[in-house]
Write an enzyme that holds these catalytic residues in place. Structure first.
Site, PDB file in Angstrom:
ATOM      1  N   ASP A 296       4.033  -0.058  12.429  1.00 45.06           N
ATOM      2  CA  ASP A 296       2.865  -0.815  11.982  1.00 45.06           C
ATOM      3  C   ASP A 296       2.936  -2.293  12.347  1.00 45.06           C
ATOM      4  O   ASP A 296       1.927  -2.998  12.221  1.00 45.06           O
ATOM      5  CB  ASP A 296       2.677  -0.669  10.465  1.00 45.06           C
ATOM      6  CG  ASP A 296       2.028   0.651  10.087  1.00 45.06           C
ATOM      7  OD1 ASP A 296       1.485   1.327  10.987  1.00 45.06           O
ATOM      8  OD2 ASP A 296       2.073   1.017   8.902  1.00 45.06           O
TER       9      ASP A 296
ATOM     10  N   LYS B 286       0.838  -1.207   0.000  1.00 45.66           N
ATOM     11  CA  LYS B 286       0.000   0.000   0.000  1.00 45.66           C
ATOM     12  C   LYS B 286       0.870   1.254   0.000  1.00 45.66           C
ATOM     13  O   LYS B 286       0.572   2.231  -0.691  1.00 45.66           O
ATOM     14  CB  LYS B 286      -0.919  -0.044   1.225  1.00 45.66           C
ATOM     15  CG  LYS B 286      -1.814   1.146   1.421  1.00 45.66           C
ATOM     16  CD  LYS B 286      -2.872   0.854   2.485  1.00 45.66           C
ATOM     17  CE  LYS B 286      -2.290   0.672   3.866  1.00 45.66           C
ATOM     18  NZ  LYS B 286      -1.877   1.937   4.515  1.00 45.66           N
TER      19      LYS B 286
ATOM     20  N   SER C  59       5.887   9.947   9.022  1.00 46.48           N
ATOM     21  CA  SER C  59       6.654  10.111   7.787  1.00 46.48           C
ATOM     22  C   SER C  59       5.757  10.460   6.602  1.00 46.48           C
ATOM     23  O   SER C  59       6.243  10.940   5.576  1.00 46.48           O
ATOM     24  CB  SER C  59       7.435   8.832   7.475  1.00 46.48           C
ATOM     25  OG  SER C  59       6.540   7.749   7.255  1.00 46.48           O
ATOM     26  N   GLN C  60       4.451  10.206   6.736  1.00 46.84           N
ATOM     27  CA  GLN C  60       3.546  10.515   5.619  1.00 46.84           C
ATOM     28  C   GLN C  60       3.486  12.011   5.330  1.00 46.84           C
ATOM     29  O   GLN C  60       3.338  12.416   4.179  1.00 46.84           O
ATOM     30  CB  GLN C  60       2.152   9.970   5.908  1.00 46.84           C
ATOM     31  CG  GLN C  60       2.092   8.449   5.920  1.00 46.84           C
ATOM     32  CD  GLN C  60       0.727   7.938   6.334  1.00 46.84           C
ATOM     33  OE1 GLN C  60      -0.227   8.707   6.494  1.00 46.84           O
ATOM     34  NE2 GLN C  60       0.616   6.641   6.525  1.00 46.84           N
TER      35      GLN C  60
END
Length: 409
Positions: free
Chosen positions: A292, A23, A146-147
């Site tokens: 995650d 993803k 980090s997104q």
């Protein structure tokens, strides 16, 4: 949809699974393709998030609803802000409207973007009027998701003067930043990452190229958990993966050695083999670069009767749910003793597993998938099990392939 999970067969598994594309890589690649249409993509993720990202990128005016897709929210905010002539309202689910976007909006405004809040200051929905951004210097806190950082880096080559991004403080989630920079490099964009400064050069056109999306290492984590909870001799083959992965969660191969799982690479396939029982009482990991997989590891440890202390989890409370609070609640349902603070989770060693418990998933795909492997040790139910479609639509079907009994209630 409520599912009941159990495992009645031999716990020595010998099966092969093809896992959907990452993803994280998919959404980065799609944004780059939107900026540079001569970039082709192979092995796209079939996740809800990937589909939402594609739909959003194809929109130029009106409402763009990204539902629960946090990556799409961050990436599309930067994309639309830099697109002259496009005007959208970017919104999402009730939970998405509780997840902060202010740090990214402030940075884009510093670059000259026109963004306003439709409801609550600092949170979606946001109205974006696309502009040509000519400023090229901005700073962000280094310890944020980090997104936010990747969102700026991905649009950087399309900015009139490129981008110079300063990260203030100690940097976390470095692998995801490096993934973004590596993908930029694959299409011929010049980048530099030295100390706390990242520079991305302007690029008018890129060479014809194909980005091949590696399968998702976050999704692989559940099979590592299954291998660890299985008997010695289990072999699970997964494709398509590579040894020098861009994904931070590939650290799984190293971590799960502690649980007796050996990883072997052959072409684009990895084999997870349970080679020995784990004799550790507890493990201690800093997961700042791979948060995650914290849920997966904590369930693995519980299933093995081990303890764990996981740190570096400061981004988990603002994910699809407060993952630290949710993990404490659900692990305690099945008999665990758990303590959490703002950035860590501690689990005490225990052999007590309570059967026939219904796990709540909180609209969070990783809550559902992390608890799935526990079906090897006990019978449990999973509420709203369809939430896995966010990143891995075939998850329950693939568990059935491994020998799990998956019944709809």
């Amino acid at each position: 949809m409520k599912l009941k999970l159990s495992f009645a067969q031999s716990k020595i598994i010998d099966k092969s699974i093809a896992v959907t594309g990452s993803k994280s890589e998919t959404n980065r690649s799609l944004l780059l393709q939107a900026l540079f249409p001569n970039v082709a993509i192979q092995n796209l993720s079939n996740s809800d998030d990937g589909q939402v990202m594609q739909k959003g990128l194809a929109t130029s005016h009106g409402i763009v609803d990204i539902h629960h897709a946090g990556t799409a929210m961050r990436f599309l905010t930067a994309f639309f802000a830099s697109q002259e002539g496009k005007e959208v309202v970017l919104t999402g689910s009730k939970r998405m409207q509780e997840r902060p976007i202010k740090v990214l909006v402030d940075a884009l405004r510093d670059l000259g973007a026109e963004i306003s809040y439709e409801k609550n200051e600092g949170y979606p929905p946001i109205k974006i009027t696309g502009k040509t951004l000519t400023k090229n210097r901005v700073s962000l806190p280094a310890n944020i998701s980090s997104q936010y950082i990747s969102a700026l880096l991905l649009i950087a080559p399309s900015l009139a003067n490129g981008l110079e991004l300063e990260l203030v403080g100690k940097i976390t989630s470095v692998p995801y930043i490096k993934m973004t920079l590596a993908l930029l490099g694959q299409i011929g964009v010049e980048t530099k990452f030295e100390g706390n400064l990242i520079q991305v050069a302007h690029k008018e056109k890129v060479m014809d190229s194909t980005l091949v999306v590696e399968s998702d290492w976050s999704s692989a984590s559940y099979f590592y958990s299954i291998a660890a909870l299985s008997e010695v001799g289990t072999k699970i083959r997964l494709s398509a993966y590579k040894e020098n992965s861009l994904q931070g969660d590939s650290v799984l191969a190293q971590i799960y050695q502690d649980f007796g799982v050996k990883t072997t690479y052959s072409g684009t396939q990895i084999t997870l083999e349970k080679v020995q029982e784990c004799d550790l009482e507890s493990v201690d990991y800093d997961l700042a670069n791979a948060p995650d997989i914290a849920q997966t590891i904590s369930v693995t440890c519980f299933g093995l009767g081990m303890g764990c202390h996981l740190t570096g989890l400061h981004t988990l409370p603002i994910k699809e749910t407060d993952r630290l609070g949710a993990m404490k609640t659900e692990l305690e349902k099945v008999g665990a003793k758990v303590a959490i603070d703002h950035e860590s989770l501690s689990l005490e060693p225990s052999q007590n597993i309570i059967s026939n418990v219904a796990i709540d998933t909180y609209h969070d795909h990783r809550m559902a998938m992390a608890f799935g492997p526990l079906g090897l040790k006990t019978t449990l139910m999973v509420n709203e099990a369809e939430v896995v479609s966010k990143s891995y639509p075939d998850y329950w079907k693939d568990l059935e392939t491994l020998g799990f009994r998956v019944d709809t209630l």
